[in-house]
Design an enzyme around this catalytic site. Sequence first.
Site, PDB file in Angstrom:
ATOM      1  N   HIS B  38       0.819  -1.206   0.000  1.00 53.06           N
ATOM      2  CA  HIS B  38       0.000   0.000   0.000  1.00 53.06           C
ATOM      3  C   HIS B  38       0.856   1.262   0.000  1.00 53.06           C
ATOM      4  CE1 HIS B  38      -3.711   2.233   0.935  1.00 53.06           C
ATOM      5  NE2 HIS B  38      -2.928   2.991   1.681  1.00 53.06           N
ATOM      6  N   HIS B  83     -10.326   1.953  -0.469  1.00 52.25           N
ATOM      7  CA  HIS B  83     -10.423   1.489   0.911  1.00 52.25           C
ATOM      8  C   HIS B  83     -11.118   0.133   0.893  1.00 52.25           C
ATOM      9  CE1 HIS B  83      -9.960   3.467   5.066  1.00 52.25           C
ATOM     10  NE2 HIS B  83      -8.812   3.403   4.458  1.00 52.25           N
TER      11      HIS B  83
END
Lengths: 218, 732
Positions: B38, B83
């Site tokens: 990420h 998300h």
Amino acid sequence: MKIGICVFPGSNCDYDTYYIVKDILQEDAELIDYTSKDLDRFDAVILPGGFSFGDYLRPGALASKTPLAEAIVNFASKGRYVLGICNGFQILTELKLLPGALLPNENDKFICKRVNLSVENISTAFTRKIEDKEVITLPIAHHDGRFYAPQDILEEIEANNQVVFRYQGENPNGSLNAIAGICNKSGNVVGMMPHPERISEDILGGLDGLKIWHSLIA
Amino acid sequence: MDNLHGLTEQEYETIKSLIGREPNDIELGIFGVLWSEHCSYKSSKPLLKRFPTEGPYVVQGPGENAGVIELEDVFVAFKIESHNHPSFIDPFNGAATGVGGIIRDIMSMGARPIALLDSLRFGDINQSKRITKGVVKGISHYGNCIGIPTVGGETFFDECYNKNPLVNVFCIGIMPKNKIYKARATKAGQLLFLIGSSTGRDGIHGATMASSQFDEKALKRRSNVQIGDPFYGKKLLEAIMYMVDKDLPVGIQDLGAGGIAGACFEIAYKSNMGVDINLDEVPLRENDMNAYEILLSESQERMLIVIEKENLQELINIANKFHLSWCVLGETTTSDTVNIYFKGEKVASLDYKIVAEGVPSCYTQPSKTFSPSMEKFIPEKMEPKDLFMKLISNPNIASKEHIYTQYDFEVGTNTVLGPSSDAAVLRIKWPLRPDVKSEQGIAIKADGNAYYMEADPYEGARWTVSECVRNLACVGAKALAFSDCLNFGNPRREDVAIKMELCVNGMADAMKEFSIPVISGNVSLYNETVEGSTITNVMPTPVIVGVGLLEDVHKHMDHRFKKPSSLFLIGNLNQEYTLNGSLVQKILTGSVKGTLTKVDIEKEKLLVELVVKLIKEDLILSAHDVSMGGLITNIFESLVDTNLGASISLYIDEDPIVFLFSENPTRIVVSVEQELEEQFKNIVEQTPLDWMLIGSITNERNFTIEYNGRELIRCDLETAKHIWKNSLKDFF
């Protein structure tokens, strides 16, 4: 006309309302901080929509305990004009300037759409330029807009002609008597769930909101 | 989390050799987060380099908190972010904090956020109620309360997303020209001022969690999910805008993945400057938090502001005015280390360059490739009307109003065209800043049809880019730049890696052909669930958001028919029509496959120019691009919310089912007033594009389609409307 727009932490239609008053109506507009205590310089104040204090406890509950809220009560008692839109309406009921309460919508969801309203009282400062029973289209955007009052109060509201706006056709949130907006007995304080500031320009697809603003500054 | 903090053995060895000693637990935690997929893009960096990132409007390309383009009067900042993993575990909070996070990215640039889009992928609708309801409520909760309108988006359902829903959120903001803030300090001795919410134990190792696949224990990872508070977010937003108006910050960085550690290392690395951090004063919401927890907590609604020492008192005053907690977190130094102190001890000391640059690349170019089958899907004989009714009740076509009416899409009074349009249109104003105002308008649109990219990854990606540009044109806008979110499965699996490679190449090639750059974005990998021997990866689902410019915001167009008129199909009509990759193929066969027809991007460019011109010159009454569900769905969508009807007559050689349901690109349906028809045709004929008169819009509330003179479909519009409007009613 000098018009104040009340800003509580969490208000989010404050700038939209400010823009309408200042840029579209070209009137004297001022944002008022929630700590202010003095409203003497204003001819009218508007409590805009939003989520004052994050709707914590209950929508409008915490805003009604601020210095500015006290000043609004004082201002209204002198017969000056007060308009509460959406969260502003919720604050006015918390302050007992208007009767009843706004409960969560019947479907327990936030609803954002345009609705038709019948204008039922044209003697207030915010509706005097509208025809009696005229149907106007305004947007709503709220989670807690279901108007409620005990039966006896409700009857009194109706008997005193305090219903200013009534949902026409669909009742979107389950409000008693399809009530979308009311005024106090003397008519200088009006609360409404729909947002006139969102539909006062051609570019936003409608002008019906202007009827309310033009009533105010007439 | 395992004891290696999400790091592999090999990464652990690399760390040891880079720093020349055993890292302590806190340092390992920092590496664990900042070397996660990420944060580090370790599996995708070489792919991202393929995208074009420069162009005439670009002020800031990828690498900052958001990209920035320049319009005539203002700068515009935007970015999309995912998300995904948190939204499966805790749909409400996962989606809500996704919204909060992307808003803070835009604020970090010094821009006032003015709109949100969300791009959602859910599993089979009958199995996903917990997720669909939670995600929509989470977005509604955060966006509505903070007062930024959710003006559009897309929602798509397929069983591959059952346990890996995708929640991508895009935010766009405006600012005065030439006033960009970055995550930078400019000299030693500047202060890092932490402002916003207090720090709790929520979201520790959120970024690490978002960089691995799910297994049976996924739902137990709730403590990795952050909790958002939009009221705090609103106060923080106003405080940041206030200090930006006074030009007090030297630099701004939001706290997202990796919390305090992530933000401090980012500033140190980008400023090429050491930082000394003291955790003692960090406002905490829980007792007895240790240095590890304080450093890595991903508690929401916090920002780090780099300031000159002499402005400290003014910053404190602002924090107090907006009821935000604050502390002086640290100070920039001339060293090349980030030193972290807690209770009088130095608890971590790392060279920021090693942390930022040391991560070994995990990218390997796949040795094989994937060639879609050449077979053309032709459905068995069936009634076109039955197929049409199946389509309009399909969750991917049915009205999304049960979703978007839960979003405040009008707050801010800039929404000229909102949800359900080909693209959302925004006007530009900021009432308190008379210098932030324009007659130009902005259009935004998210696209990412995974069926195209599953069937034919390279060409499907080209279709997706083309569709986004075409959607913007349908509202009258010229596409200027993209933001993208690359959602894929586990890149360690070769089939996933191959399709990812092809998709990125297809997107990058198409963007180059259009000469439209990507200026911001995000990568989300490991959207995979392993349960026993069952491995499920999401289809390749890159989502792109196009940002377009309307020269005059008043000259915008929408897709609805306005009055009786003639209906034309324009574009590249002489192409090989296919049902490969279409929704019809999915509905009838349960899967999508086969090659897609190559999109002629030169013609696509001409088509979008043509439509923008037709809108500008008032020659058309509506415009709507042909995409999912094909031509028949396109006409229905423009008809359903009016009081009009349509009488369609097709004189073609093509099979009617293929022609009506094919999703081939480079086609737009426009309605034209009869007296303007000649003028309209003349303009189209000045290009190499085609026009085809396909019928007329009438006052009779009917929808009929004739094929070479015989009636093919007669549909009662009110019945169809009822089905279309209510199919999703009970799911949101």
